[in-house]
Design an enzyme around this catalytic site. Sequence first.
Site, PDB file in Angstrom:
ATOM      1  N   SER A   8       0.828  -1.203   0.000  1.00 25.00           N
ATOM      2  CA  SER A   8       0.000   0.000   0.000  1.00 25.00           C
ATOM      3  C   SER A   8       0.865   1.258   0.000  1.00 25.00           C
ATOM      4  CB  SER A   8      -0.908   0.024   1.227  1.00 25.00           C
ATOM      5  OG  SER A   8      -1.464   1.324   1.352  1.00 25.00           O
ATOM      6  N   HIS A  33      -1.061  -1.104  -4.417  1.00 24.32           N
ATOM      7  CA  HIS A  33      -2.343  -0.740  -3.792  1.00 24.32           C
ATOM      8  C   HIS A  33      -2.387   0.768  -3.509  1.00 24.32           C
ATOM      9  CE1 HIS A  33      -5.961  -1.892  -1.451  1.00 24.32           C
ATOM     10  NE2 HIS A  33      -5.581  -0.988  -0.555  1.00 24.32           N
ATOM     11  N   ASP A  35      -4.662   3.765  -1.828  1.00 28.78           N
ATOM     12  CA  ASP A  35      -5.773   4.045  -0.911  1.00 28.78           C
ATOM     13  C   ASP A  35      -6.261   5.479  -1.075  1.00 28.78           C
ATOM     14  OD1 ASP A  35      -6.118   1.616   0.748  1.00 28.78           O
ATOM     15  OD2 ASP A  35      -4.006   1.962   1.231  1.00 28.78           O
ATOM     16  N   MET A  37      -8.935   8.272   0.086  1.00 33.42           N
ATOM     17  CA  MET A  37      -9.851   8.580   1.203  1.00 33.42           C
ATOM     18  C   MET A  37     -10.357  10.008   1.078  1.00 33.42           C
ATOM     19  SD  MET A  37      -7.555   7.110   4.299  1.00 33.42           S
ATOM     20  CE  MET A  37      -6.766   5.506   4.209  1.00 33.42           C
ATOM     21  N   HIS A  66      -8.198   1.352  -4.187  1.00 29.17           N
ATOM     22  CA  HIS A  66      -9.173   1.096  -3.121  1.00 29.17           C
ATOM     23  C   HIS A  66      -9.821   2.430  -2.748  1.00 29.17           C
ATOM     24  CE1 HIS A  66      -9.654  -0.172   1.420  1.00 29.17           C
ATOM     25  NE2 HIS A  66     -10.816  -0.036   0.812  1.00 29.17           N
ATOM     26  N   MET A  68     -12.087   4.696  -0.705  1.00 28.94           N
ATOM     27  CA  MET A  68     -12.814   4.870   0.566  1.00 28.94           C
ATOM     28  C   MET A  68     -13.472   6.238   0.489  1.00 28.94           C
ATOM     29  SD  MET A  68      -9.871   3.187   2.944  1.00 28.94           S
ATOM     30  CE  MET A  68      -8.692   3.331   1.613  1.00 28.94           C
ATOM     31  N   MET A 137     -11.919  -5.966   4.602  1.00 29.18           N
ATOM     32  CA  MET A 137     -11.133  -5.095   5.481  1.00 29.18           C
ATOM     33  C   MET A 137     -10.897  -5.814   6.806  1.00 29.18           C
ATOM     34  SD  MET A 137     -10.245  -2.416   3.880  1.00 29.18           S
ATOM     35  CE  MET A 137      -9.397  -1.700   5.286  1.00 29.18           C
ATOM     36  N   GLY A 145      -1.188   0.898   9.755  1.00 34.10           N
ATOM     37  CA  GLY A 145      -0.537   0.647  11.036  1.00 34.10           C
ATOM     38  C   GLY A 145      -1.411   0.106  12.154  1.00 34.10           C
ATOM     39  N   ASP A 175      -7.073  -6.630   3.592  1.00 34.77           N
ATOM     40  CA  ASP A 175      -6.391  -5.346   3.769  1.00 34.77           C
ATOM     41  C   ASP A 175      -6.450  -4.892   5.226  1.00 34.77           C
ATOM     42  OD1 ASP A 175      -5.398  -2.778   3.497  1.00 34.77           O
ATOM     43  OD2 ASP A 175      -6.977  -2.065   2.138  1.00 34.77           O
TER      44      ASP A 175
HETATM   45  C1  DX5 Z   1      -6.546   1.325   5.467  1.00 35.14           C
HETATM   46  C2  DX5 Z   1      -6.025   1.047   4.089  1.00 35.14           C
HETATM   47  C3  DX5 Z   1      -4.940   0.056   4.034  1.00 35.14           C
HETATM   48  C4  DX5 Z   1      -3.697   0.449   4.791  1.00 35.14           C
HETATM   49  C5  DX5 Z   1      -3.025  -0.816   5.221  1.00 35.14           C
HETATM   50  O1  DX5 Z   1      -7.731   2.058   5.374  1.00 35.14           O
HETATM   51  O2  DX5 Z   1      -7.071   0.549   3.253  1.00 35.14           O
HETATM   52  O3  DX5 Z   1      -4.624  -0.299   2.698  1.00 35.14           O
HETATM   53  O4  DX5 Z   1      -2.811   1.230   4.045  1.00 35.14           O
HETATM   54  O5  DX5 Z   1      -1.980  -0.495   6.054  1.00 35.14           O
HETATM   55  P1  DX5 Z   1      -1.303  -1.560   7.028  1.00 35.14           P
HETATM   56  O6  DX5 Z   1      -0.775  -2.673   6.185  1.00 35.14           O
HETATM   57  O7  DX5 Z   1      -0.248  -0.750   7.703  1.00 35.14           O
HETATM   58  O8  DX5 Z   1      -2.391  -2.025   7.976  1.00 35.14           O
HETATM   59 ZN    ZN Z   2      -6.545  -0.282   1.218  1.00 33.74          ZN
END
Ligand code: DX5
Ligand code: ZN
Length: 216
Positions: A8, A33, A35, A37, A66, A68, A137, A145, A175
């Site tokens: 990611s 990946h 993300d 948001m 992805h 969100m 998820m 993290g 994820d």
């Molecule tokens: C969270 C994201 C993830 C995130 C994963 O909302 O969708 O993709 O970056 O991060 P780690 O692997 O650190 O949990």
């Molecule tokens: Zn993600």
Amino acid sequence: MQRIVAPSMLSADFGHLERDTRMIDQSEAQWVHIDVMDGVFVPNISFGFPVMKPIRKATGKCLDVHLMIVDPERYVEQFVEAGADLVTFHYEATNDVKGCIDKIRRAGARVGISIKPATSVDVLKDILPMVDLVLVMSVEPGFGGQSFIRGSIDKIRELRSMANGYNPKLMIEVDGGISSRNAGEVYEAGADALVAGSAVFKAEDPAAEIIKILKA
Ligand code: DX5
Ligand code: ZN
């Protein structure tokens, strides 16, 4: 079954995005990946199209986007134009799941749908034949993290057996909170693709951590 890992970029160094993308491009990871948001669907804002550009330029690997964001159907075509190969949106974020799926397909990308930890896999029954992938998820979406939610393992197993009846080719991606410590049991529960943010980018040797995840 092929094992896929999707680092990611949320955990990359945004001051060196091109360098970090090339590092992933040269690694054993198959997907990248992304993300996105919006500060509404999740309590955090990450990045959008302008930041995807240097990532797309620096790798030919599958860009796994992805979303969100609320009402994803408003933007999915633009994400495909920006280079997404696979667009995943949240079941909880739209009133028009079918319309959103159609838009992504017509734009020429593969389609994924994601569910938050509290959403049951049962809501996906009728949707499974229409999508290529379900993203489970394993943390609350919004931040990298966090710790892996244990209950996700049963959810993945349940989804895999449901998919055997409704869409045997369905890919399952997981994820949140993935590292080489838990990757083995998540793949074994039925996942094809694992997202890893902090585990990869905080590792001393990210390329080695990717291989560890793949072989866990
Ligand atoms: C969270 C994201 C993830 C995130 C994963 O909302 O969708 O993709 O970056 O991060 P780690 O692997 O650190 O949990
Ligand atoms: Zn993600």
